[in-house]
Design a protein around this motif. Structure first.
Motif, PDB file in Angstrom:
ATOM      1  N   ALA A   1       6.472  -8.026  13.439  1.00 15.70           N
ATOM      2  CA  ALA A   1       5.997  -6.700  13.701  1.00 15.70           C
ATOM      3  C   ALA A   1       4.559  -6.336  12.874  1.00 15.70           C
ATOM      4  O   ALA A   1       3.860  -5.515  13.345  1.00 15.70           O
ATOM      5  N   MET A   2       4.520  -7.115  11.899  1.00 13.66           N
ATOM      6  CA  MET A   2       3.561  -6.701  10.787  1.00 13.66           C
ATOM      7  C   MET A   2       2.015  -7.322  10.960  1.00 13.66           C
ATOM      8  O   MET A   2       1.190  -7.643  10.339  1.00 13.66           O
ATOM      9  N   THR A   3       1.785  -8.107  12.298  1.00 11.59           N
ATOM     10  CA  THR A   3       0.462  -8.651  12.413  1.00 11.59           C
ATOM     11  C   THR A   3      -0.293  -7.884  13.734  1.00 11.59           C
ATOM     12  O   THR A   3       0.268  -7.042  14.655  1.00 11.59           O
TER      13      THR A   3
ATOM     14  N   ALA B   1      -1.642  -4.490   7.282  1.00  8.66           N
ATOM     15  CA  ALA B   1      -2.254  -3.988   6.122  1.00  8.66           C
ATOM     16  C   ALA B   1      -3.617  -4.458   5.863  1.00  8.66           C
ATOM     17  O   ALA B   1      -4.213  -3.760   5.451  1.00  8.66           O
ATOM     18  N   GLU B   2      -3.671  -5.815   5.798  1.00 11.31           N
ATOM     19  CA  GLU B   2      -4.776  -6.565   5.644  1.00 11.31           C
ATOM     20  C   GLU B   2      -6.157  -5.611   6.685  1.00 11.31           C
ATOM     21  O   GLU B   2      -7.160  -5.621   6.259  1.00 11.31           O
ATOM     22  N   ALA B   3      -5.542  -5.432   7.821  1.00  7.85           N
ATOM     23  CA  ALA B   3      -6.770  -5.024   8.797  1.00  7.85           C
ATOM     24  C   ALA B   3      -6.962  -3.475   8.514  1.00  7.85           C
ATOM     25  O   ALA B   3      -8.196  -3.060   8.405  1.00  7.85           O
ATOM     26  N   MET B   4      -6.010  -2.597   8.124  1.00  5.67           N
ATOM     27  CA  MET B   4      -6.079  -1.522   7.331  1.00  5.67           C
ATOM     28  C   MET B   4      -7.221  -1.328   6.091  1.00  5.67           C
ATOM     29  O   MET B   4      -7.815  -0.485   6.015  1.00  5.67           O
ATOM     30  N   GLU B   5      -7.036  -2.274   5.376  1.00  9.10           N
ATOM     31  CA  GLU B   5      -7.711  -2.514   4.240  1.00  9.10           C
ATOM     32  C   GLU B   5      -9.460  -2.771   4.587  1.00  9.10           C
ATOM     33  O   GLU B   5     -10.221  -2.152   3.989  1.00  9.10           O
ATOM     34  N   ILE B   6      -9.472  -3.658   5.561  1.00  9.06           N
ATOM     35  CA  ILE B   6     -10.748  -4.096   5.964  1.00  9.06           C
ATOM     36  C   ILE B   6     -11.348  -2.593   6.554  1.00  9.06           C
ATOM     37  O   ILE B   6     -12.403  -2.285   6.440  1.00  9.06           O
ATOM     38  N   MET B   7     -10.660  -1.908   7.553  1.00  9.55           N
ATOM     39  CA  MET B   7     -11.127  -0.785   8.017  1.00  9.55           C
ATOM     40  C   MET B   7     -11.426   0.238   7.208  1.00  9.55           C
ATOM     41  O   MET B   7     -12.393   1.140   7.381  1.00  9.55           O
ATOM     42  N   THR B   8     -10.739   0.491   6.102  1.00  9.92           N
ATOM     43  CA  THR B   8     -10.987   1.566   5.102  1.00  9.92           C
ATOM     44  C   THR B   8     -12.261   1.242   4.079  1.00  9.92           C
ATOM     45  O   THR B   8     -13.003   1.949   4.097  1.00  9.92           O
TER      46      THR B   8
ATOM     47  N   ILE C   1      -7.673   2.502  14.095  1.00 14.74           N
ATOM     48  CA  ILE C   1      -7.026   2.855  12.899  1.00 14.74           C
ATOM     49  C   ILE C   1      -5.597   3.552  13.495  1.00 14.74           C
ATOM     50  O   ILE C   1      -4.441   3.335  12.805  1.00 14.74           O
ATOM     51  N   GLY C   2      -5.776   4.284  14.534  1.00 22.81           N
ATOM     52  CA  GLY C   2      -4.441   5.166  14.974  1.00 22.81           C
ATOM     53  C   GLY C   2      -3.355   3.988  15.458  1.00 22.81           C
ATOM     54  O   GLY C   2      -2.228   4.062  15.240  1.00 22.81           O
ATOM     55  N   ASP C   3      -3.863   2.901  16.349  1.00 28.58           N
ATOM     56  CA  ASP C   3      -2.865   1.766  16.528  1.00 28.58           C
ATOM     57  C   ASP C   3      -2.111   1.219  15.164  1.00 28.58           C
ATOM     58  O   ASP C   3      -0.894   1.117  15.247  1.00 28.58           O
ATOM     59  N   LEU C   4      -3.067   1.234  14.236  1.00 33.70           N
ATOM     60  CA  LEU C   4      -2.193   0.483  12.952  1.00 33.70           C
ATOM     61  C   LEU C   4      -1.323   1.371  12.270  1.00 33.70           C
ATOM     62  O   LEU C   4      -0.412   1.217  12.006  1.00 33.70           O
TER      63      LEU C   4
END
Length: 156
Positions: A14-16, A103-110, A131-134
């Motif tokens: 689930a976390m990818t 988490a990695e994707a959220m870090e990139i986006m932030t 970001i809403g999907d994540l």
């Protein structure tokens, strides 16, 4: 399968980013670089989305978000609506692969201050996540884990 193994199994799946695309689908609205900005505005409204990818052939070359449109309207006025989308697109684009964690994707986006992340596998565009999907998936996973913990505690 024990509770811990079940939780670890789901967590691994689930976390990818790929897990989000399996649920959401891989549809991406794309436009040619020559399309007028006004056409992009219509697509954003019609599809109820926040960004479109700009492509040349099958290759993503930029992205245009609602934020880009508003910024250009403020800076250049309504004349920008007749300009080609390449005049306002963000390029180069930041992409991710499906194997990256949420988490990695959220870090990139932030870090990049972006809200949309195209997903590319083996050089091919396979989807886009927001970001809403994540955030939605992180909440779902937290709720699932809380449910498993409640079951475990009540079974003890």
């Amino acid at each position: 399968m024990g509770e811990h193994q079940l939780a670890e199994s789901r967590k691994g799946q689930a976390m990818t980013i790929a897990s989000i695309l399996r649920t959401k689908g891989g549809e991406v609205v794309t436009v040619p670089a020559s399309m007028p900005v006004q056409g992009v505005v219509a697509l954003l409204h019609e599809h109820r989305i926040g960004a479109v990818l700009v492509v040349e052939g099958d290759d993503p070359v930029g992205i245009v978000s609602e934020r880009d449109v508003v910024k250009c309207l403020h800076e250049k006025g309504v004349a920008i609506l007749d300009a080609a989308v390449h005049a306002i697109m963000t390029s180069p684009i930041v992409t991710a692969s499906g194997v990256e964690s949420i988490a990695e994707a959220m870090e990139i986006m932030t870090a990049r201050r972006i809200r949309h992340l195209p997903v590319v596998e083996r050089g091919r565009l396979v989807g886009i996540v927001s970001i809403g999907d994540l955030v939605k998936r992180r909440i779902e996973d937290a709720e699932h884990e809380a449910g498993l913990l409640k079951e475990y505690i009540s079974a003890s």
